[in-house]
Design a protein around this motif. Structure first.
Motif, PDB file in Angstrom:
ATOM      1  N   ILE A  26      21.398  71.164  38.182  1.00 27.67           N
ATOM      2  CA  ILE A  26      22.501  71.387  38.650  1.00 27.67           C
ATOM      3  C   ILE A  26      23.119  69.587  38.192  1.00 27.67           C
ATOM      4  CG2 ILE A  26      25.317  71.771  40.212  1.00 27.67           C
ATOM      5  CD1 ILE A  26      23.662  73.672  41.229  1.00 27.67           C
ATOM      6  N   ASP A  27      24.229  69.586  37.728  1.00 27.78           N
ATOM      7  CA  ASP A  27      24.346  68.250  37.729  1.00 27.78           C
ATOM      8  C   ASP A  27      25.607  67.735  38.545  1.00 27.78           C
ATOM      9  OD1 ASP A  27      22.723  67.843  35.149  1.00 27.78           O
ATOM     10  OD2 ASP A  27      24.182  68.863  34.206  1.00 27.78           O
ATOM     11  N   HIS A  28      25.335  66.780  38.952  1.00 31.72           N
ATOM     12  CA  HIS A  28      26.469  66.509  40.291  1.00 31.72           C
ATOM     13  C   HIS A  28      26.655  67.077  41.336  1.00 31.72           C
ATOM     14  CE1 HIS A  28      25.656  63.212  37.141  1.00 31.72           C
ATOM     15  NE2 HIS A  28      26.422  63.409  36.351  1.00 31.72           N
ATOM     16  N   PRO A  29      25.627  68.259  41.710  1.00 28.06           N
ATOM     17  CA  PRO A  29      26.536  68.945  43.087  1.00 28.06           C
ATOM     18  C   PRO A  29      26.718  68.521  44.033  1.00 28.06           C
ATOM     19  CG  PRO A  29      24.042  68.375  43.007  1.00 28.06           C
ATOM     20  CD  PRO A  29      24.774  67.786  41.415  1.00 28.06           C
ATOM     21  N   GLN A  30      28.311  68.778  44.352  1.00 32.19           N
ATOM     22  CA  GLN A  30      29.225  68.122  45.234  1.00 32.19           C
ATOM     23  C   GLN A  30      28.114  67.989  46.817  1.00 32.19           C
ATOM     24  OE1 GLN A  30      32.922  70.594  45.653  1.00 32.19           O
ATOM     25  NE2 GLN A  30      33.811  69.666  43.894  1.00 32.19           N
ATOM     26  N   ASP A  31      27.351  68.909  46.887  1.00 34.36           N
ATOM     27  CA  ASP A  31      26.638  68.640  48.327  1.00 34.36           C
ATOM     28  C   ASP A  31      25.448  69.530  47.426  1.00 34.36           C
ATOM     29  OD1 ASP A  31      25.566  69.018  51.168  1.00 34.36           O
ATOM     30  OD2 ASP A  31      27.456  69.936  52.118  1.00 34.36           O
ATOM     31  N   LEU A  32      24.370  68.336  47.446  1.00 33.81           N
ATOM     32  CA  LEU A  32      22.814  68.180  47.343  1.00 33.81           C
ATOM     33  C   LEU A  32      21.971  68.923  48.155  1.00 33.81           C
ATOM     34  CD1 LEU A  32      20.967  67.929  45.354  1.00 33.81           C
ATOM     35  CD2 LEU A  32      20.319  65.486  46.289  1.00 33.81           C
TER      36      LEU A  32
END
Length: 262
Positions: A26-32
């Motif tokens: 996922i590009d730029h996940p909010q909570d990696l």
């Protein structure tokens, strides 16, 4: 053009490796970290991202690689040198080849009259435990798991004092062959190890079907099942111990499947 000192950058990582599934695409996940924790709990394809309306290239390649493994599992035969070395009595259903096995599941549940007569003639009658090994829909599964699970089961049965019947290998087999063998030999508990239909997570997963006084006149619900047996699921050594424990319960309760309340 500047020469690259690190040639590893020129190579794509093996897309079939199990650890590839742990990558978050996922590009730029909010909570990696949350996505990583979620992916560790399942083999489902989570956190794969997208490229516009399509899969990313890495995701698509992984899908194709896993699909190829699943196809190979179905079409790969069991290594019969392993079966021979372990002393199994070998029989075959009415199916003549792998293609017929895939197309005609009904014939994979039936033996010829000659084969049934041979089983009755050559194998031990009235065992406490009758073991059946079948190729099923994954030759990989039996090749990978049989030796370890078999050793644990045999040790456990010996410790319990169970009379174990002639171990039988059935080529081109569906689950229902265990019922025919149980009826022919008068077994108390019949245990069938069979290659599972492969998904897109592994081609090595095996199931164990167990039944008390298994019979073709009983419903499918007569069977108690352990599934997902392989290195990254239920390890074969652990599964073998579970089989021995369940056999003790089936012998004590004289029932199996949905009738058995554990």
């Amino acid at each position: 053009m500047k020469h690259r000192e690190n040639h590893e950058e020129d190579f794509v990582q093996d897309i079939s490796l199990p650890e590839i599934k742990d990558k978050v695409l996922i590009d730029h996940p909010q909570d990696l970290e949350m996505v990583k924790r979620l992916k560790r709990t399942t083999n489902a394809r989570l956190g794969v991202g997208r490229a516009g309306d399509r899969f990313k290239t890495e995701t698509l390649l992984k899908f194709h690689a896993d699909h190829a493994i699943a196809q190979d599992a179905v079409w790969t035969d069991i290594d019969e040198t392993l079966i021979d070395a372990m002393g199994f009595y070998k029989v075959q259903t009415l199916v003549q080849d792998k293609e017929e096995y895939v197309r005609r599941p009904d014939r994979g549940r039936i033996f010829s009259a000659e084969t049934m007569a041979a089983i009755k003639r050559d194998c031990i009658h009235h065992p406490d435990v009758q073991l059946v090994v079948s190729d099923g829909l994954s030759g990989f599964a039996i090749n990978a798991n049989l030796r370890d699970i078999y050793a644990i089961m045999m040790d456990g049965f010996a410790e319990k004092g169970y009379r174990v019947g002639t171990p039988i290998f059935v080529r081109y087999s569906r689950v229902a062959t265990m019922d025919k063998i149980s009826e022919a030999l008068g077994a108390k508990v019949t245990i069938q190890l069979i290659g599972e239909r492969p998904g897109l997570a592994t081609g090595e997963s095996m199931s164990v079907y167990m039944a008390y006084e298994a019979s073709s006149s009983k419903q499918e619900s007569q069977r108690t099942v352990i599934s997902n047996i392989y290195a990254h699921g239920i390890p074969p050594l652990e599964a073998g111990a579970q089989v021995v424990h369940l056999t003790e319960i089936l012998m004590r309760e004289k029932k199996s499947g949905v009738e058995l309340k554990i």
